[in-house]
Design an enzyme around this catalytic site. Structure first.
Site, mmCIF file in Angstrom:
data_model
loop_
_atom_site.group_PDB
_atom_site.id
_atom_site.type_symbol
_atom_site.label_atom_id
_atom_site.label_comp_id
_atom_site.label_asym_id
_atom_site.label_seq_id
_atom_site.Cartn_x
_atom_site.Cartn_y
_atom_site.Cartn_z
ATOM 1 N N ASP A 1 19.610 24.868 64.405
ATOM 2 C CA ASP A 1 19.454 25.505 63.093
ATOM 3 C C ASP A 1 19.800 26.985 63.251
ATOM 4 O OD1 ASP A 1 18.669 26.668 60.755
ATOM 5 O OD2 ASP A 1 16.729 25.663 60.628
ATOM 6 N N LYS B 1 21.921 31.381 54.915
ATOM 7 C CA LYS B 1 21.617 32.812 54.758
ATOM 8 C C LYS B 1 22.828 33.762 54.780
ATOM 9 C CE LYS B 1 16.705 32.937 55.691
ATOM 10 N NZ LYS B 1 16.129 31.680 56.211
ATOM 11 N N PHE C 1 10.641 26.895 61.721
ATOM 12 C CA PHE C 1 10.788 26.907 60.262
ATOM 13 C C PHE C 1 12.162 26.360 59.930
ATOM 14 C CE2 PHE C 1 12.078 28.493 56.158
ATOM 15 C CZ PHE C 1 10.962 28.245 55.381
HETATM 16 C C1 LIG Z 1 15.622 30.419 55.828
HETATM 17 C C2 LIG Z 1 15.697 29.318 56.800
HETATM 18 C C3 LIG Z 1 15.762 27.975 56.380
HETATM 19 C C4 LIG Z 1 15.677 27.585 54.924
HETATM 20 O O1 LIG Z 1 16.721 28.116 54.158
HETATM 21 P P1 LIG Z 1 16.578 28.151 52.552
HETATM 22 O O2 LIG Z 1 17.911 28.664 52.111
HETATM 23 O O3 LIG Z 1 15.449 29.054 52.225
HETATM 24 O O4 LIG Z 1 16.329 26.763 52.111
HETATM 25 C C5 LIG Z 1 15.895 26.999 57.340
HETATM 26 N N1 LIG Z 1 15.953 27.306 58.643
HETATM 27 C C6 LIG Z 1 15.884 28.578 59.079
HETATM 28 C C7 LIG Z 1 15.981 28.854 60.535
HETATM 29 C C8 LIG Z 1 15.741 29.620 58.174
HETATM 30 O O5 LIG Z 1 15.647 30.871 58.614
#
Ligand SMILES: *Cc1c(COP(=O)(O)O)cnc(C)c1O
Length: 413
Positions: free
Chosen positions: A220, A255, A135
């Site tokens: 990420d 986050k 994701f």
């Molecule tokens: C939440 C998340 C995203 C997306 O972040 P948003 O602030 O919702 O756009 C991307 N990568 C990972 C691993 C995430 O947990």
């Protein structure tokens, strides 16, 4: 009609329904607890999905936001601010990035991924490799790297030339990545995918494959970064055996960085990667604004001064041991590290368990049919976690009963 019911009815009339019906109307929070608009209290074991690093209403965040608001909120990227510069320096240092590294600030995780994609395009290559179960966000570029079919298919065609490989499979990665690959994009622990950690060996192999082919390694850490796993960044776990931790070329953050104030960041490791984007090639209006930067600095200070890295490891391990120690046959295992955990169940009970937990005053997340995700504030105590662990077998009973009743409405409980 309660205040919450009234607001939920108005929500349904006035918002686009992408999130379905909200579970609660939350009115305020303090520490690891939140209250709904009818006055009921909940232990927040999700932390706004790994966002509320310091819980709710933390004095250091309140002070940072108030102070910055009284000085300056926004100034455009024609200018900079002390907080922005200081935050960039701090992130480069914490990430162990070499001299010449640099940061781009934005407002969300998906925006950080978009910036990473644009950096990768500047290699002159266009092929991207991501993992099944990944994701990376909902904007069209980030969505192209997100494997879930239900999220993708209504919006196709997406960015082309993305290959998905099975996660944690070194051979599949070696086969997929070529000298045409711009970037390998991986989460060190797949968060939305169910809190599935990459092995250190897999991350090391990804680094090696990237080096051999000239692809960028994009990690990420939007969910796993900022002390969530007990390291500043989850990739630093690759150094836990005494070896040097591996370094990505690009790291995305969001986050937990702002402790609840929206912020995203991209760290470009080293002069070469940092130089891939040149003046005029990317931008943002709000990214790196002093409010977000000052708040993020307060978050980093609190993690450092409060010894939260060690705390997260200790209470995270305590939680996992306590849940596994229940010896409940409906619990298969606890996955993850630090305070990013999944309780994996033997049956499809997670949604019903989340409902039962909410009714008992605990906020948890059914991240998959058989998995509950916990990502509480990093300040949570072992005692607070224990209140949930003690309640868990009874909550599983309730979840089983409600599932059976739904499957077989005529049956007596
Ligand atoms: C939440 C998340 C995203 C997306 O972040 P948003 O602030 O919702 O756009 C991307 N990568 C990972 C691993 C995430 O947990």
């Amino acid at each position: 009609m309660s205040r919450s019911q009234d607001l939920l009815a108005r929500y349904e009339r006035s918002l686009i329904g992408v999130f379905g019906v909200p579970q609660l109307v939350l009115a305020r929070g303090d520490g690891c607890y939140v209250w709904d608009s009818d006055g009921n209290r909940y232990l927040d074991l999700l932390g706004g999905i790994a966002v509320n690093t310091l819980g709710h209403n933390h004095p250091a965040i309140v002070a940072a936001v108030s102070k910055q608001a009284s000085e300056m909120l926004h100034l455009s990227n024609f200018f900079t601010s002390p907080a922005q510069v200081e935050l960039a320096e701090r992130l480069v240092t914490l990430a162990g990035a070499p001299d010449g590294s640099g940061v781009f600030f934005c407002n969300s995780g998906a925006e950080a991924i978009e910036a990473a994609i644009k950096i990768s395009r500047r290699t002159g290559r266009t092929h991207l490799v991501a993992a099944e179960g990944s994701f990376h966000g909902r904007t069209t570029g980030a969505l192209a790297l997100t494997s879930k079919e239900a999220y993708r298919s209504p919006f196709e065609p997406l960015l082309p030339e993305v290959t998905f490989v099975p996660y944690n499979d070194v051979d599949a990665l070696r086969t997929a990545v070529t000298t045409d690959t711009a970037a390998i994009v991986l989460e060190p622990i797949q968060g939305e995918g169910g809190v599935v950690p990459a092995s250190d060996a897999y991350l090391r192999a990804a680094r090696q494959v990237a080096d051999e082919t000239g692809a960028l390694l994009v990690l990420d850490e939007i969910q796993t970064g900022i002390a969530r796993t007990g390291d500043w960044f989850a990739v630093q776990h690759t150094g836990s055996g005494g070896a040097d931790p591996i370094r990505p070329d690009v790291m995305t953050l969001a986050k937990g960085l702002g402790g609840g104030v929206p912020i995203g960041a991209v760290v470009a490791f080293g002069e070469r990667v940092r130089g891939l984007l040149t003046p005029g090639q990317h931008g943002t209006t709000f990214g790196g604004n002093p409010l977000a930067a000052a708040t993020a600095l307060a978050v980093l200070d609190q993690i450092e001064d409060g010894g939260l890295l060690g705390h997260v490891r200790a209470v995270g391990d305590h939680l996992a041991a306590a849940v596994e120690g229940l010896g409940d046959p409906r619990i298969q295992q606890v996955r993850g590290r630090g305070l990013l955990r999944a309780i994996v169940l033997t049956e499809d009970l997670a949604p019903a368990l989340a409902t039962a937990a909410r009714e008992a005053g605990f906020i948890i997340n059914p991240v998959a049919p058989k998995a509950i995700r916990l990502a509480p504030p990093l300040i949570i105590t072992a005692e607070q976690l224990d209140t949930f662990v003690v309640a868990l077998p009874g909550l599983l009973d309730t979840a089983q009963q409600s599932t059976r009743t739904r499957e077989n409405p005529g049956a007596r409980p």
